[in-house]
Design an enzyme around this catalytic site. Structure first.
Site, mmCIF file in Angstrom:
data_model
loop_
_atom_site.group_PDB
_atom_site.id
_atom_site.type_symbol
_atom_site.label_atom_id
_atom_site.label_comp_id
_atom_site.label_asym_id
_atom_site.label_seq_id
_atom_site.Cartn_x
_atom_site.Cartn_y
_atom_site.Cartn_z
ATOM 1 C CG HIS A 40 -12.199 35.776 -6.017
ATOM 2 N ND1 HIS A 40 -12.989 36.122 -7.093
ATOM 3 C CD2 HIS A 40 -11.099 35.161 -6.529
ATOM 4 C CE1 HIS A 40 -12.382 35.731 -8.216
ATOM 5 N NE2 HIS A 40 -11.238 35.149 -7.910
ATOM 6 C CG ASP B 72 -7.279 37.517 -11.542
ATOM 7 O OD1 ASP B 72 -6.239 37.309 -10.895
ATOM 8 O OD2 ASP B 72 -8.142 36.632 -11.755
ATOM 9 C CG HIS C 58 -10.365 33.677 -11.751
ATOM 10 N ND1 HIS C 58 -8.995 33.583 -11.630
ATOM 11 C CD2 HIS C 58 -10.818 32.432 -12.022
ATOM 12 C CE1 HIS C 58 -8.635 32.305 -11.809
ATOM 13 N NE2 HIS C 58 -9.721 31.596 -12.050
ATOM 14 C CG ASP D 284 -5.383 34.511 -12.985
ATOM 15 O OD1 ASP D 284 -5.448 35.632 -13.534
ATOM 16 O OD2 ASP D 284 -6.001 34.246 -11.941
HETATM 17 ZN ZN LIG Z 1 -7.578 34.954 -10.885
#
Ligand SMILES: [Zn+2]
Length: 341
Positions: free
Chosen positions: A129, A164, A166, A251
């Site tokens: 990120h 991931d 996200h 996650d």
């Molecule tokens: Zn993540």
């Protein structure tokens, strides 16, 4: 079985990564590293432990503005605190962040020298990120972006596979205009950070080299299987990257407290086994998210056993109908640029 037995894994980490102090409440905590490393040792691979070196500032500046690097350094060394509502840093975070970004550089060098068959980077803070100009979502520097840019600078073709849960907004942005670095991501959507829709497909020279497969809450291994068989694997086979770098967050595991995807350990094993077949000796896993310690440990072990050749059965878990539909829509988009579908 995908690969012969006796795979040698380079495990990169550094004590500094435990000194990135996020406070007593934060889900991105040092115990995650212990869990990941326990998972590495639960796998059947032959593990060679290495210390992650600090990334040179010039390498960070391949993807970050010099002002961002200076801001992180000054903020950490002045005592740290909150960089945004999610992202914190402590005095130890500066060295941790340099080591986290340096691990991939060292790992790819060592793999090029034939010192191992794959690498796993047990580092934090995570990276996908962190944008060119700001920290975000627990991330200070974009670890996988630094390595991808460094390889691309030397003329190598790189695929970033981001499993991931996200979307890796910053990894997408950094390579959005380029065709020498492919970014391909499965992620929960709608969800943090809000990016990652299907029509974000790259631009200019990079058109088609950014592939998003956004999936609804509740998606399980059956639809990941479909996404991999119909999109991820054929695209990688067509691109023939020199390197596959994996944003390996855990996650997406059903037990993770921060997200709502329903992967189980065998699903990670299947993905990793297939990648090892495509990029033997040129495969690096970067630890990104994952916040349930046993889920991290078991999923890391399954990932690495996958690299070692184990191809587990599907679990039988079923996704909501919309998940399969999203794969079809993502496939239609990707098929505009790739010989798939
Ligand atoms: Zn993540």
């Amino acid at each position: 079985m995908c690969e012969p037995e006796g795979v040698r894994l380079l495990l990169y980490t550094h004590p500094a990564c435990w000194e990135h102090d996020t406070g007593g409440w934060h889900p991105e905590r040092a115990a995650r590293l212990d869990a990941a490393i326990a998972g590495v040792h639960r796998s059947a691979l032959q593990v060679v432990e290495r210390e992650a070196p600090e990334a040179p500032i010039e390498a960070l500046c391949l993807v970050h503005l010099p002002s961002h690097v200076a801001r992180i350094r000054d903020f950490c060394l002045a005592g740290g605190g909150s960089l945004d509502p999610d992202t914190v840093a402590s005095p130890g975070s500066w060295d941790a962040a340099l080591r986290a970004a340096g691990a991939g550089l060292a790992a790819t060098e060592a793999l090029e020298a034939g010192e191992g068959d794959a690498a796993f980077l047990a580092v934090r803070p995570p990276g996908h990120h962190a944008t060119p100009s700001r920290p975000m979502g627990f991330c200070l520097f974009n670890n996988i972006g630094v390595t991808a840019a460094s390889l691309a600078q030397r003329g190598q073709k790189v695929a970033i596979v981001d499993w991931d849960v996200h979307h890796g907004n910053a990894s997408q942005d950094m390579f959005y205009l380029r065709r020498d670095v492919l970014y391909i991501s499965t992620h929960e959507f709608p969800f943090y950070p809000g990016t990652g829709w299907i029509d974000e497909a790259g631009k200019g020279e990079g058109e088609g080299f950014n592939i998003n497969i956004p999936l609804p809450a509740g998606t399980a291994g059956d639809v990941y299987e479909e996404a991999w068989v119909r999109i991820v694997l054929p695209v990688l086979q067509e691109m023939q990257p020199d390197w596959i770098l994996v944003s390996a967050g855990f996650d997406g595991h059903a037990d993770d407290p921060l997200a709502n995807v329903n992967l189980r350990e065998p699903d990670y094993g299947r993905m990793a086994c297939r990648l090892s077949r495509l990029a033997s000796g040129r495969l690096v896993f970067f630890l990104e998210g994952g916040y349930e310690l046993e889920a991290i440990s078991a999923s890391v072990a399954a990932t690495l056993d996958g690299v070692g050749g184990e191809f587990p059965d599907l679990t039988g878990a079923e996704s909501p109908p919309r998940a399969r539909h999203m794969v079809q829509v993502a496939l239609s988009q990707a098929a505009q640029h790739w010989d798939i579908g």
